[in-house]
Scaffold this motif. Structure first.
Motif, short mmCIF file in Angstrom:
data_model
loop_
_atom_site.label_atom_id
_atom_site.label_comp_id
_atom_site.label_asym_id
_atom_site.label_seq_id
_atom_site.Cartn_x
_atom_site.Cartn_y
_atom_site.Cartn_z
N LEU A 39 0.94 -1.24 0.05
CA LEU A 39 -0.14 0.06 0.00
C LEU A 39 1.00 1.31 -0.02
CD1 LEU A 39 -3.03 1.01 0.04
CD2 LEU A 39 -2.72 0.80 2.51
N TYR A 40 2.04 1.37 1.03
CA TYR A 40 2.70 2.54 0.84
C TYR A 40 3.40 2.59 -0.55
CZ TYR A 40 6.74 5.52 1.61
OH TYR A 40 7.63 6.32 1.47
N SER A 41 4.12 1.29 -0.95
CA SER A 41 4.90 1.31 -2.36
C SER A 41 3.95 1.96 -3.27
CB SER A 41 5.18 -0.14 -2.60
OG SER A 41 5.93 -0.36 -3.75
N ARG A 42 2.68 1.77 -3.38
CA ARG A 42 1.92 2.14 -4.58
C ARG A 42 1.33 3.51 -4.44
NH1 ARG A 42 -1.96 -2.81 -7.03
NH2 ARG A 42 -0.50 -4.50 -6.80
N THR A 43 1.42 4.10 -2.99
CA THR A 43 0.97 5.65 -2.91
C THR A 43 1.91 6.48 -2.52
OG1 THR A 43 0.48 4.91 -0.55
CG2 THR A 43 -1.25 4.58 -2.23
N GLN A 44 3.14 6.09 -2.62
CA GLN A 44 4.11 7.16 -2.15
C GLN A 44 4.26 8.31 -2.83
OE1 GLN A 44 8.26 5.88 -1.90
NE2 GLN A 44 7.68 3.96 -2.92
N ASP A 45 4.18 7.92 -4.36
CA ASP A 45 4.20 9.32 -5.38
C ASP A 45 3.08 10.05 -5.21
OD1 ASP A 45 6.76 8.33 -6.18
OD2 ASP A 45 6.03 6.98 -7.94
N LEU A 46 1.97 9.34 -4.71
CA LEU A 46 0.71 10.09 -4.81
C LEU A 46 0.76 11.16 -3.39
CD1 LEU A 46 -1.87 7.71 -5.90
CD2 LEU A 46 -1.11 9.33 -7.16
N MET A 47 1.31 10.59 -2.52
CA MET A 47 1.53 11.27 -1.23
C MET A 47 2.33 12.80 -1.40
SD MET A 47 2.15 7.99 1.51
CE MET A 47 0.74 6.84 1.71
N LYS A 48 3.44 12.56 -2.17
CA LYS A 48 4.23 13.42 -2.46
C LYS A 48 3.57 14.53 -3.17
CE LYS A 48 8.85 11.03 -2.53
NZ LYS A 48 8.36 9.88 -2.03
N GLY A 49 2.62 14.24 -3.94
CA GLY A 49 1.82 15.18 -4.85
C GLY A 49 1.03 15.89 -3.63
N LEU A 50 0.28 15.19 -2.68
CA LEU A 50 -0.52 15.83 -1.86
C LEU A 50 0.40 16.72 -0.71
CD1 LEU A 50 -2.70 13.05 -0.78
CD2 LEU A 50 -3.29 14.95 -2.19
N SER A 51 1.63 16.27 -0.69
CA SER A 51 2.47 17.17 0.29
C SER A 51 2.70 18.60 -0.21
CB SER A 51 3.72 16.25 0.90
OG SER A 51 4.75 16.13 -0.20
N THR A 52 2.66 18.87 -1.28
CA THR A 52 3.27 20.21 -1.72
C THR A 52 2.54 21.37 -1.00
OG1 THR A 52 1.32 20.22 -3.34
CG2 THR A 52 3.17 19.55 -4.07
N ARG A 53 1.48 21.10 -0.06
CA ARG A 53 0.97 22.26 0.82
C ARG A 53 2.11 22.59 1.69
NH1 ARG A 53 -3.44 19.74 4.75
NH2 ARG A 53 -2.22 18.10 5.70
N ASP A 54 3.04 21.65 1.91
CA ASP A 54 3.86 21.68 3.23
C ASP A 54 5.13 23.07 2.70
OD1 ASP A 54 2.46 20.06 4.56
OD2 ASP A 54 4.09 18.41 4.28
N ALA A 55 5.32 23.14 1.17
CA ALA A 55 6.15 24.06 1.11
C ALA A 55 6.06 25.39 1.28
CB ALA A 55 6.45 23.99 -0.58
#
Length: 501
Positions: free
Chosen positions: A485-501
């Motif tokens: 589950l992590y392996s398949r979603t980690q790239d999607l997670m990075k996209g969501l985390s742009t709000r941290d910038a």
């Protein structure tokens, strides 16, 4: 009568213990506080209020409750959450809120910069660790780059325990175990501060003096005595990080022994007779010369249960809400009726070290209840711990015994799921107060009133949590889903985390 004072500053509360020479608890006290989250990825404390203010309140309460004369308290030891980053001026006054340990991920850019500049091989050779959100050095660099006016006024950078020790004794000191988390500033080969990063990050003379945990840092000053109720001249040890004091409290002292701390996060320490080298794990010299510590931690555990309570169980009495939710979760079977949770609600530390990781509740359908979801959260934490234990095995770290400590050991589903997922029995000692109790023992040890083996007399094993074969089979089927589950979603997670910038 002799007594020993131990106080610990945690993420959500401070605890204090007075213990006698046989380890009997004379009195306890605690104060609750909140972790400040001014923006996503940040985690802070008000050091003046949450650390020193609560230390004083607890110390005074323990003296009043026990009715001990302050002169009967023969020594004091403190610990606190760590590794933290607190810049102070020449008088020891905080210049900003304290930046907390690995749950604070603000220095991701600085971690990448320093890793590229120094190189992973050199970081491991000199500091014993890859740079992660658990490292203090990048957070000091963040301070230098983003708060230059505060950095210019900074006389010393402290952590939680060293701040308390300064208030008690007037000295800027830190123990070697805590200093090991100031990577890349602490050189494990020389067991001292490195001047290599004086220009890039900070000069060694703006860091605390190094001592071993049970060395005496100084004595309680008249001003500290006035505020804490302690006697002037009471010896104060060098202190340490809370997890180390917790490990001491449950008898973790020999190579191969592991402490598993159920707290706001899961934190794990394995004592070793040699340095374990793996970039996914953290290294530090242990509390005593000649021993080593191999450490790991998750980013959310107790914080996740608290979040769930506050968001989805608001109708429950806050004093009993977690117990009520745990009782509800007993109605859900192992495996939570097909739910799998990634507990990465504040990113994740070991083994993926991914601040962009996010929480996932996978497998929901309209038949699932609150009890299923809460059980799945606890099981997700346990599956994360299994991945941590696997990391130790892959690193060649010898494991002989696990001692569990912390409030989470009282949660049957949580603690049982960890034994079931990892396959390891856990020892639970009679006294589960944790770091504050370990500090009381370290205080006695520091002045020669106890020997290291005495901790097993102070705190005997009361029960064992053994793996259940039937539940273990369920988790073995769910674990590959957890990993994938992590392996398949980690790239999607990075996209969501742009709000941290």
């Amino acid at each position: 009568m002799k007594a020993y004072l131990g106080i610990d500053i945690g993420t959500f509360e401070s605890k204090g213990v007075l213990a006698d020479a046989d380890g009997r608890v004379i009195a306890t006290a605690r104060r609750a506080h909140r972790m400040l989250v001014p923006q996503p990825g940040w985690a802070e404390h008000d050091a003046e209020k949450n650390w020193w203010g609560e230390f004083c309140e607890i110390s005074n309460e323990l003296i009043a409750t026990s009715r001990y004369d302050p002169s009967a308290i023969k020594s004091v030891a403190v610990s606190g959450i760590g590794p933290c980053m607190l810049p102070v001026d020449g008088n020891g006054a905080p210049l900003m809120n304290a930046v907390l340990y690995g749950v604070d991920t603000r220095a991701s850019e600085e971690i990448a910069e320093l890793t590229a500049e120094v190189g992973l091989d050199e970081l491991l050779a000199s500091g014993g660790n890859a740079l992660t959100s658990q490292s203090v050095g990048p957070k000091i660099l963040w301070l230098k780059k983003n708060r230059p006016e505060i950095f210019a006024r900074t006389r010393c950078v402290l952590n939680s325990s060293s701040f308390l020790i300064h208030r008690l004794t007037g000295r800027f000191v830190i123990d070697h175990y805590s200093a090991g988390s100031f990577n890349p500033l602490y050189d494990i080969r020389a067991q001292g501060w490195s001047d290599r990063y004086a220009e890039r990050i900070i000069a060694p003379d703006r860091l605390p003096e190094l001592l071993w945990t049970t060395e005496i840092a100084g004595a309680v000053t008249p001003e500290a005595a006035r505020q804490t109720g302690l006697a002037v001249g009471t010896p104060v040890t060098a202190g340490t990080i809370d997890a180390a004091a917790e490990a001491v409290s449950v008898g973790v002292k020999d190579a191969g022994e592991m402490m598993m701390m159920y707290g706001s996060t899961m934190f794990i320490i394995l004592v070793a007779d040699r340095r374990i080298e793996d970039p996914r794990l953290w290294y530090a010299p242990w509390l005593f010369e000649g021993q080593h510590a191999c450490m790991s931690g998750t980013s959310t555990s107790g914080t996740l249960t608290r979040w769930f309570q506050e968001q989805f169980a608001r109708e429950l009495d806050p004093e009993t809400a977690l117990a009520t939710l745990a009782a509800e979760a007993e109605n859900s079977p192992p495996g939570a009726n097909g739910l799998v949770v990634l507990p990465y609600f504040s990113g994740e530390r070991t083994p993926i070290h991914d601040p962009a990781a996010r929480g996932v509740v996978f497998g929901l359908d309209l038949t699932h209840s609150r009890s299923d979801i809460y059980r799945a959260l606890l099981e997700g934490i346990a599956l994360g711990v299994r991945s941590v234990i696997e990391t130790y095995e892959e690193a060649g770290a010898p494991l002989k015994r696990i001692a569990a400590v912390g409030g989470g050991t009282k949660n049957r589903i949580w603690s049982q799921a960890i034994s079931d997922t990892t396959g390891w029995k856990q020892d639970v000692c009679a006294n589960t107060i944790g770091a504050a109790y370990g500090n009381a023992f370290l205080a006695a040890l520091a002045i020669g009133d106890a020997a290291r083996d005495d901790i097993m007399r102070w705190n005997e094993v009361e029960r064992e949590i053994a793996p259940d074969a039937e539940s273990a089979a369920v988790y073995r089927r769910g674990y590959p889903v957890f990993k994938e589950l992590y392996s398949r979603t980690q790239d999607l997670m990075k996209g969501l985390s742009t709000r941290d910038a």
